[in-house]
Design a protein around this motif. Sequence first.
Motif, PDB file in Angstrom:
ATOM      1  N   PHE A  78      -4.514  -7.577   6.898  1.00  0.00           N
ATOM      2  CA  PHE A  78      -3.587  -8.722   6.908  1.00  0.00           C
ATOM      3  C   PHE A  78      -2.446  -8.605   5.808  1.00  0.00           C
ATOM      4  O   PHE A  78      -1.902  -9.544   5.493  1.00  0.00           O
ATOM      5  CB  PHE A  78      -4.404  -9.970   6.266  1.00  0.00           C
ATOM      6  N   VAL A  79      -2.438  -7.512   4.977  1.00  0.00           N
ATOM      7  CA  VAL A  79      -1.401  -7.456   4.041  1.00  0.00           C
ATOM      8  C   VAL A  79      -0.755  -6.206   4.026  1.00  0.00           C
ATOM      9  O   VAL A  79      -1.126  -5.145   4.668  1.00  0.00           O
ATOM     10  CB  VAL A  79      -2.342  -7.533   2.698  1.00  0.00           C
ATOM     11  N   LYS A  80       0.314  -5.860   3.504  1.00  0.00           N
ATOM     12  CA  LYS A  80       1.261  -4.551   3.477  1.00  0.00           C
ATOM     13  C   LYS A  80       0.753  -3.967   2.272  1.00  0.00           C
ATOM     14  O   LYS A  80       1.067  -2.612   2.170  1.00  0.00           O
ATOM     15  CB  LYS A  80       2.701  -4.832   3.497  1.00  0.00           C
ATOM     16  N   LEU A  81       0.484  -4.398   1.079  1.00  0.00           N
ATOM     17  CA  LEU A  81       0.269  -3.954   0.027  1.00  0.00           C
ATOM     18  C   LEU A  81      -1.336  -3.190  -0.357  1.00  0.00           C
ATOM     19  O   LEU A  81      -2.027  -3.759   0.720  1.00  0.00           O
ATOM     20  CB  LEU A  81       0.415  -4.738  -1.285  1.00  0.00           C
ATOM     21  N   PRO A  82      -1.353  -2.167  -0.814  1.00  0.00           N
ATOM     22  CA  PRO A  82      -2.743  -1.646  -1.032  1.00  0.00           C
ATOM     23  C   PRO A  82      -3.550  -2.532  -1.596  1.00  0.00           C
ATOM     24  O   PRO A  82      -3.324  -3.313  -2.477  1.00  0.00           O
ATOM     25  CB  PRO A  82      -2.601  -0.229  -1.970  1.00  0.00           C
ATOM     26  N   VAL A  83      -5.044  -2.740  -0.961  1.00  0.00           N
ATOM     27  CA  VAL A  83      -5.790  -3.899  -1.427  1.00  0.00           C
ATOM     28  C   VAL A  83      -6.257  -3.651  -2.902  1.00  0.00           C
ATOM     29  O   VAL A  83      -6.435  -4.812  -3.671  1.00  0.00           O
ATOM     30  CB  VAL A  83      -7.103  -4.019  -0.429  1.00  0.00           C
ATOM     31  N   HIS A  84      -6.287  -2.273  -3.419  1.00  0.00           N
ATOM     32  CA  HIS A  84      -6.678  -2.199  -4.917  1.00  0.00           C
ATOM     33  C   HIS A  84      -5.852  -2.913  -5.812  1.00  0.00           C
ATOM     34  O   HIS A  84      -6.142  -3.190  -6.894  1.00  0.00           O
ATOM     35  CB  HIS A  84      -6.793  -0.860  -5.044  1.00  0.00           C
ATOM     36  N   GLU A  85      -4.538  -3.358  -5.306  1.00  0.00           N
ATOM     37  CA  GLU A  85      -3.632  -4.113  -6.356  1.00  0.00           C
ATOM     38  C   GLU A  85      -4.217  -5.683  -6.659  1.00  0.00           C
ATOM     39  O   GLU A  85      -3.626  -6.042  -7.615  1.00  0.00           O
ATOM     40  CB  GLU A  85      -2.255  -3.965  -5.776  1.00  0.00           C
TER      41      GLU A  85
END
Length: 264
Positions: free
Chosen positions: A106-113
Amino acid sequence: MIAAHHIEQVHYPPASELVPYVSSYCHYKLESHLQKDTLFFLPEGIVEIIFQHGAHTHYTHPISKEWLSREQAFVGGLHTRAYQMKISEPGFAFSIRFRAGAFAHFVKLPVHELKNQLLSPGLIWGKAGQEWQDKLALTKSIDQKIELTDQFLQSQFSACSPFPTAILQNFIHQKNGHCKVSDLAKIAYLSPAQFRHRFNSHFGVPPKTYLQLYRLGRVKHLQATTTNLRDLAFQLGYYDPSHFHKEVQLITGLLPKSFCQQQG
């Protein structure tokens, strides 16, 4: 200090298309009688989006331990250490609880951010996220909140690079969380270094941290059969109880006896 599961809550299912990715929508009652207590949260290794209504809360940052005011709406949950919360004004909260490793769809950024942070929906999804937040703030109807959330998440869904999340989860469950990263990497057909990178991008925390959180999350379920710390450590798969004690203190900041008592 009491465990967060003492908060009154009701869970609702998402749309059928979202079931593989969202475990439930949840309505929390942050009631006035809880104002006298400090609530203890053990991270679960999942992303949870919270929308507070009327309520005002403070929490301890999981790393700095500084008391901070929580925003009315935020994307969070991926903490690496336990934290505490206080309710200064009672109210309600509506949340979306994602399955482990599923938020990456559901997101484009890496989840670890997201690790150890609380970020606004507008920061994650821009104008669309802010509009979703504004619409939810204008309705008290749970059915309408669920409908708006189903629509928003379906509009944001995208397939991401394949990763055997469900298979890994099943293996971790079978092993009570006691498995080697190298064994998990073999299941994913990746080198240990590649696996750590991919796991971190999907789950938001390193595999070692996720396994620690998974093991401690089982404590409240196993206490139905034993309250003896040594027996509990063995049931969780620890061959050396001292390892269990160290892990409890590392993640929670509490002695094992205190941690187990407030999980009951």
